[in-house]
Enzyme design. Structure first.
Site, PDB file in Angstrom:
ATOM      1  N   VAL A  66      -1.241  -1.136  -4.355  1.00  0.00           N
ATOM      2  CA  VAL A  66      -2.402  -0.247  -4.291  1.00  0.00           C
ATOM      3  C   VAL A  66      -1.911   1.185  -4.147  1.00  0.00           C
ATOM      4  O   VAL A  66      -1.141   1.491  -3.227  1.00  0.00           O
ATOM      5  CB  VAL A  66      -3.313  -0.605  -3.100  1.00  0.00           C
ATOM      6  N   LEU A  75       0.818  -1.207   0.000  1.00  0.00           N
ATOM      7  CA  LEU A  75       0.000   0.000   0.000  1.00  0.00           C
ATOM      8  C   LEU A  75       0.851   1.256   0.000  1.00  0.00           C
ATOM      9  O   LEU A  75       1.769   1.406   0.822  1.00  0.00           O
ATOM     10  CB  LEU A  75      -0.905   0.013   1.232  1.00  0.00           C
ATOM     11  N   ASP A  76       0.522   2.158  -0.918  1.00  0.00           N
ATOM     12  CA  ASP A  76       1.104   3.493  -0.906  1.00  0.00           C
ATOM     13  C   ASP A  76       0.582   4.216   0.341  1.00  0.00           C
ATOM     14  O   ASP A  76      -0.403   3.791   0.958  1.00  0.00           O
ATOM     15  CB  ASP A  76       0.685   4.218  -2.185  1.00  0.00           C
ATOM     16  N   LEU A  77       1.202   5.330   0.696  1.00  0.00           N
ATOM     17  CA  LEU A  77       0.783   6.073   1.884  1.00  0.00           C
ATOM     18  C   LEU A  77       0.012   7.346   1.520  1.00  0.00           C
ATOM     19  O   LEU A  77      -1.201   7.426   1.708  1.00  0.00           O
ATOM     20  CB  LEU A  77       2.006   6.418   2.738  1.00  0.00           C
ATOM     21  N   ASP A  78       0.699   8.345   0.971  1.00  0.00           N
ATOM     22  CA  ASP A  78       0.056   9.619   0.649  1.00  0.00           C
ATOM     23  C   ASP A  78      -1.006   9.441  -0.430  1.00  0.00           C
ATOM     24  O   ASP A  78      -0.718   8.925  -1.516  1.00  0.00           O
ATOM     25  CB  ASP A  78       1.097  10.634   0.152  1.00  0.00           C
TER      26      ASP A  78
END
Length: 221
Positions: free
Chosen positions: A166, A9-12
């Site tokens: 994602v 998973l990406d963060l921002d």
């Protein structure tokens, strides 16, 4: 042997809305270089790529090439207070819990400096959901998504076909495909539907409430 299904998973723009903190640090960096940016500066189009690329785009408006100084000023402000200007998107906590209950391995993979990603995860009580947190490191080796994702796959011993990336920007999708992973685009972040479709997203999800089920169905295909 059962498959080891994993989601990265990406963060921002995927887990958190980090615009307030990133925006404040961008303004601080520009001011540190002697510029007078508009308080209403919209940095949304710049969020997602590595920090250097984001600041390069902002500096271009001023015909300023002092990228190294801008990076230092940004990181000083972000380290002091900018990282606190992030909010979890509604429904993300439930989505992470559902993915955890489904037995998925969950990894964070962000172009943000890993030290800041960890501090944000701790601040928002997210750390317990992740098997590991990965981000960029000093030296620039993991600044770009293809290299970062390849590193995660290698270090964790993951099979690309059993993993899913994602994210909300084209960099997440392009990075996933570069290492033969599928890429799921989310539409509540900073990238548009057109951007994600043009990048070749394997699927799109519009609501955080549908994230966990979409991830599971894609991984189980």
């Amino acid at each position: 042997m059962s498959r080891r299904l994993s989601v990265l998973l990406d963060l921002d723009g995927t887990l958190i809305d980090s615009r307030p903190g990133i925006g404040a640090s961008c303004l601080a960096a520009l001011r540190a270089l002697g510029h007078s940016p508009d308080e209403a500066l919209d940095i949304t189009p710049f969020i997602g790529p590595p920090l250097e690329d984001m600041l390069r785009g902002l500096l271009r408006v001023y015909d300023d090439d002092r990228l190294d100084q801008a990076v230092l000023a940004y990181r000083q402000h972000y380290c002091e207070s900018g990282f606190l200007g992030s909010e979890l998107y509604s429904g993300i906590g439930d989505a992470l819990e559902a993915m955890r209950q489904a037995g998925l391995r969950i990894y964070m993979a962000t172009s943000k400096r890993e030290i800041f990603a960890r501090r944000i995860a701790e601040h928002l009580n997210l750390t317990g959901y992740f098997d590991a947190i990965y981000g960029s490191v000093h030296g620039g080796q993991l600044d770009h998504k293809p290299g970062l994702l390849a590193h995660v796959l290698s270090e964790q011993g993951l099979i690309a076909s059993d993993a899913l990336m994602v994210g909300d920007r084209r960099h997440d999708i392009v990075g996933a495909h570069a290492v033969r992973m599928r890429g799921l685009g989310v539409l509540w972040g900073y990238g548009s539907r057109d951007e994600l479709e043009t990048a070749g997203a394997d699927d799109l999800v519009e609501r955080t409430a549908d994230l966990a089920q979409t991830v599971r169905s894609m991984l189980e295909r």
